[in-house]
Motif scaffolding. Sequence first.
Motif, PDB file in Angstrom:
ATOM      1  N   ASP A 176      69.410  65.738  79.699  1.00 13.19           N
ATOM      2  CA  ASP A 176      68.989  65.253  78.521  1.00 13.19           C
ATOM      3  C   ASP A 176      70.094  65.847  77.466  1.00 13.19           C
ATOM      4  N   VAL A 177      70.226  67.096  77.282  1.00 15.30           N
ATOM      5  CA  VAL A 177      70.907  67.632  76.154  1.00 15.30           C
ATOM      6  C   VAL A 177      72.134  68.346  76.804  1.00 15.30           C
ATOM      7  N   VAL A 178      73.476  68.043  76.173  1.00 15.72           N
ATOM      8  CA  VAL A 178      74.452  68.717  76.721  1.00 15.72           C
ATOM      9  C   VAL A 178      75.135  69.551  75.352  1.00 15.72           C
ATOM     10  N   ILE A 179      75.073  70.758  75.435  1.00 13.66           N
ATOM     11  CA  ILE A 179      75.788  71.511  74.274  1.00 13.66           C
ATOM     12  C   ILE A 179      77.116  71.942  74.749  1.00 13.66           C
ATOM     13  N   ILE A 180      78.191  71.720  73.823  1.00  7.15           N
ATOM     14  CA  ILE A 180      79.374  72.109  74.153  1.00  7.15           C
ATOM     15  C   ILE A 180      79.934  73.232  73.292  1.00  7.15           C
ATOM     16  N   ASP A 181      79.997  74.525  73.905  1.00  9.93           N
ATOM     17  CA  ASP A 181      80.686  75.357  72.903  1.00  9.93           C
ATOM     18  C   ASP A 181      82.065  75.575  72.856  1.00  9.93           C
ATOM     19  N   THR A 182      82.658  75.493  71.543  1.00  8.84           N
ATOM     20  CA  THR A 182      84.296  75.367  71.337  1.00  8.84           C
ATOM     21  C   THR A 182      84.616  76.852  70.920  1.00  8.84           C
ATOM     22  N   ALA A 183      86.105  76.787  70.753  1.00  4.34           N
ATOM     23  CA  ALA A 183      86.682  78.265  70.633  1.00  4.34           C
ATOM     24  C   ALA A 183      86.816  78.266  68.986  1.00  4.34           C
ATOM     25  N   GLY A 184      86.773  79.586  68.498  1.00  2.00           N
ATOM     26  CA  GLY A 184      86.828  79.837  67.115  1.00  2.00           C
ATOM     27  C   GLY A 184      88.500  80.096  66.907  1.00  2.00           C
ATOM     28  N   ARG A 185      88.816  80.328  65.529  1.00  7.04           N
ATOM     29  CA  ARG A 185      89.906  80.786  64.979  1.00  7.04           C
ATOM     30  C   ARG A 185      89.840  81.667  63.782  1.00  7.04           C
ATOM     31  N   HIS A 186      90.832  82.471  63.535  1.00  6.99           N
ATOM     32  CA  HIS A 186      90.744  83.135  62.205  1.00  6.99           C
ATOM     33  C   HIS A 186      90.464  82.398  60.972  1.00  6.99           C
ATOM     34  N   ALA A 187      91.389  81.270  61.090  1.00  9.97           N
ATOM     35  CA  ALA A 187      91.179  80.141  60.104  1.00  9.97           C
ATOM     36  C   ALA A 187      91.432  79.069  60.566  1.00  9.97           C
ATOM     37  N   LEU A 188      91.159  77.945  59.914  1.00  7.40           N
ATOM     38  CA  LEU A 188      91.183  76.623  60.305  1.00  7.40           C
ATOM     39  C   LEU A 188      92.471  76.210  60.512  1.00  7.40           C
ATOM     40  N   GLU A 189      93.175  76.553  61.791  1.00 13.16           N
ATOM     41  CA  GLU A 189      94.605  76.319  62.022  1.00 13.16           C
ATOM     42  C   GLU A 189      94.755  74.587  62.767  1.00 13.16           C
ATOM     43  N   ASP A 190      96.213  74.522  62.537  1.00 20.14           N
ATOM     44  CA  ASP A 190      96.309  73.158  62.885  1.00 20.14           C
ATOM     45  C   ASP A 190      95.913  72.819  64.468  1.00 20.14           C
ATOM     46  N   ASP A 191      96.241  73.710  65.410  1.00 17.64           N
ATOM     47  CA  ASP A 191      95.987  73.561  66.895  1.00 17.64           C
ATOM     48  C   ASP A 191      94.489  73.433  67.019  1.00 17.64           C
ATOM     49  N   LEU A 192      93.736  74.138  66.246  1.00 22.38           N
ATOM     50  CA  LEU A 192      92.483  74.133  66.451  1.00 22.38           C
ATOM     51  C   LEU A 192      91.555  72.924  65.908  1.00 22.38           C
ATOM     52  N   ILE A 193      92.080  72.246  64.866  1.00 23.98           N
ATOM     53  CA  ILE A 193      91.842  70.968  64.474  1.00 23.98           C
ATOM     54  C   ILE A 193      92.185  69.902  65.463  1.00 23.98           C
ATOM     55  N   LYS A 194      93.349  70.086  65.888  1.00 22.21           N
ATOM     56  CA  LYS A 194      93.689  69.006  67.187  1.00 22.21           C
ATOM     57  C   LYS A 194      92.716  69.087  68.276  1.00 22.21           C
ATOM     58  N   GLU A 195      92.448  70.306  68.773  1.00 19.34           N
ATOM     59  CA  GLU A 195      91.500  70.403  69.791  1.00 19.34           C
ATOM     60  C   GLU A 195      90.312  69.954  69.646  1.00 19.34           C
ATOM     61  N   MET A 196      89.770  70.491  68.363  1.00 21.06           N
ATOM     62  CA  MET A 196      88.448  69.883  68.116  1.00 21.06           C
ATOM     63  C   MET A 196      88.079  68.266  68.153  1.00 21.06           C
ATOM     64  N   LYS A 197      89.223  67.827  67.519  1.00 19.84           N
ATOM     65  CA  LYS A 197      89.511  66.185  67.465  1.00 19.84           C
ATOM     66  C   LYS A 197      89.505  65.724  68.777  1.00 19.84           C
ATOM     67  N   LYS A 198      90.149  66.130  69.663  1.00 21.50           N
ATOM     68  CA  LYS A 198      90.234  65.663  71.048  1.00 21.50           C
ATOM     69  C   LYS A 198      89.061  65.852  71.861  1.00 21.50           C
ATOM     70  N   ILE A 199      88.345  67.028  71.366  1.00 16.60           N
ATOM     71  CA  ILE A 199      87.048  67.132  72.115  1.00 16.60           C
ATOM     72  C   ILE A 199      86.084  66.117  71.668  1.00 16.60           C
ATOM     73  N   ALA A 200      86.040  66.010  70.474  1.00 16.29           N
ATOM     74  CA  ALA A 200      85.046  65.017  69.879  1.00 16.29           C
ATOM     75  C   ALA A 200      85.427  63.605  70.105  1.00 16.29           C
ATOM     76  N   LYS A 201      86.376  63.375  70.609  1.00 15.39           N
ATOM     77  CA  LYS A 201      86.916  61.916  70.687  1.00 15.39           C
ATOM     78  C   LYS A 201      86.224  61.759  72.305  1.00 15.39           C
ATOM     79  N   ILE A 202      86.304  62.645  73.019  1.00 12.42           N
ATOM     80  CA  ILE A 202      86.206  62.464  74.306  1.00 12.42           C
ATOM     81  C   ILE A 202      84.528  62.595  74.762  1.00 12.42           C
TER      82      ILE A 202
END
Length: 438
Positions: A176-202
């Motif tokens: 029913d419910v799938v919860i996805i834990d993602t990685a954190g960063r010290h600040a909102l860096e480019d690679d984190l944003i890229k990764e977040m976007k990829k995960i969100a897209k999938i």
Amino acid sequence: MLKNFGEALRSAFRKIANAPFIDRDLIKEVVRDIQRALIAGDVNVKLVLEMSKRIEKRALEEKPLPGMSNREHVLKILHEELASILGQGRELPLKKQRIMMVGLYGQGKTTTCGKLARFFQKKGMKVALIAADVHRPAAYEQLKQIAEKINVPVYGGNDKAEKVVKEGLDKFAKYDVVIIDTAGRHALEDDLIKEMKKIAKIAHPDEKILVIDASIGQQAGKQARAFNDAIGITGVILTKMDGTAKGGGALSAVAETGAPILYIGTGEHIDDLEKFDAIRFLSRLLGMGDLQTLIEKAEEAAKGKEKKIEETAKKMLSGKFTLLDMYEQMELLSGMGPFQKIADLLPLGGKLKDEDVYETQKKLKKFRIIMDSMTKKELENPNIIKSSHIKRIARGAGVETRDVKELLRHYNMSKKLMKSFSNKKMQKKLMKQFGLKM
Ligand SMILES: Nc1nc2c(ncn2[C@@H]2O[C@H](COP(=O)(O)OP(=O)(O)OP(=O)(O)O)[C@@H](O)[C@H]2O)c(=O)[nH]1
Ligand SMILES: [Mg+2]
């Protein structure tokens, strides 16, 4: 700090409750108090200025609802505006859904994944977790440990985050419910944003939840905006509200993203998740048990005071005017700034200046002592007081006879003044100042 913030806001509310009149000056003063309190409480300055402008405009321009006093009206506006920044909150729907958790380092994402899993599980739903934080080696292990406690399956691995997510979603397709834990960063860096976007897209998550530590304060707004710009936030969960956190940042975060606060984390334990309630949250922020109670109390107190003013005003206008009425009138005049309005109306045209108020108060003290040694009859009808009475009264009060005479002179003057109010036009004007209906 939390205490000061609460105290400052409370004192603003108290000012309104205690003021004899709600006028422009008072509203401006209270709005300034609230501005200071909010800014000290880490709420975004721009937001504070916008809100205080709104409060001021509404308080000055909007008419109270029928049956509502000016005071209740202003309290209501204050309350509404404060709560409106926070929004109504929202609970996650109990439906089949995918939830993606995002946030910076150590904000409480992984812990909150467990709490949410527990929440849905308690509602009888089938829950699974995906450990998409592939950067920190212990992250998968941490989520596993949490999940084990509540008997929820976890999918994880060493691959790229988006691959882990894809595999996990396939594996848990029937859940029913799938919860996805993602990685954190010290600040909102480019690679984190890229990764977040990829995960969100999938994952096409139904919910993208930003997890924010309540203690980060003012930065919450900036963070929330950055995450919102990157992937679009559907809700905020505020963690560590059990600590000394001000939580004021939440106001900024919500205002920046327009995303509601869903829940608050109130401890490290898996069950320490509470539904967000704007009123309760404000109360917590204000450092008091219940804001609603305070408002109710203020309204009650205000009603009592207004009634007294109304009674005095009616007496003043009725022509029946005793020494006690005069005393009450002086008391009102000296103790309450906005009573100026009456002073302005008096034929003598005198405005009460600070030194006048001081003098009046000094006089009042003496008058009180003198009046205490008068009989009830004398108080009700001072005209019966003869010079032999004056001596007796002076002796009783421990004052000079001229002090008693001054009191009587003052009374006669006031009475004459009151008589001038028998003029209908004047009465109307005065009643209006009192906010009374004829
Ligand atoms: N007191 C308290 N502690 C909390 C709360 N939520 C999380 N924590 C603690 O905060 C610390 C960090 O929590 P995590 O869940 O690991 O945070 P994270 O965002 O997953 O961290 P990273 O994965 O390293 O980015 C842990 O020690 C948690 O126990 C809360 O509501 N109250
Ligand atoms: Mg984590």
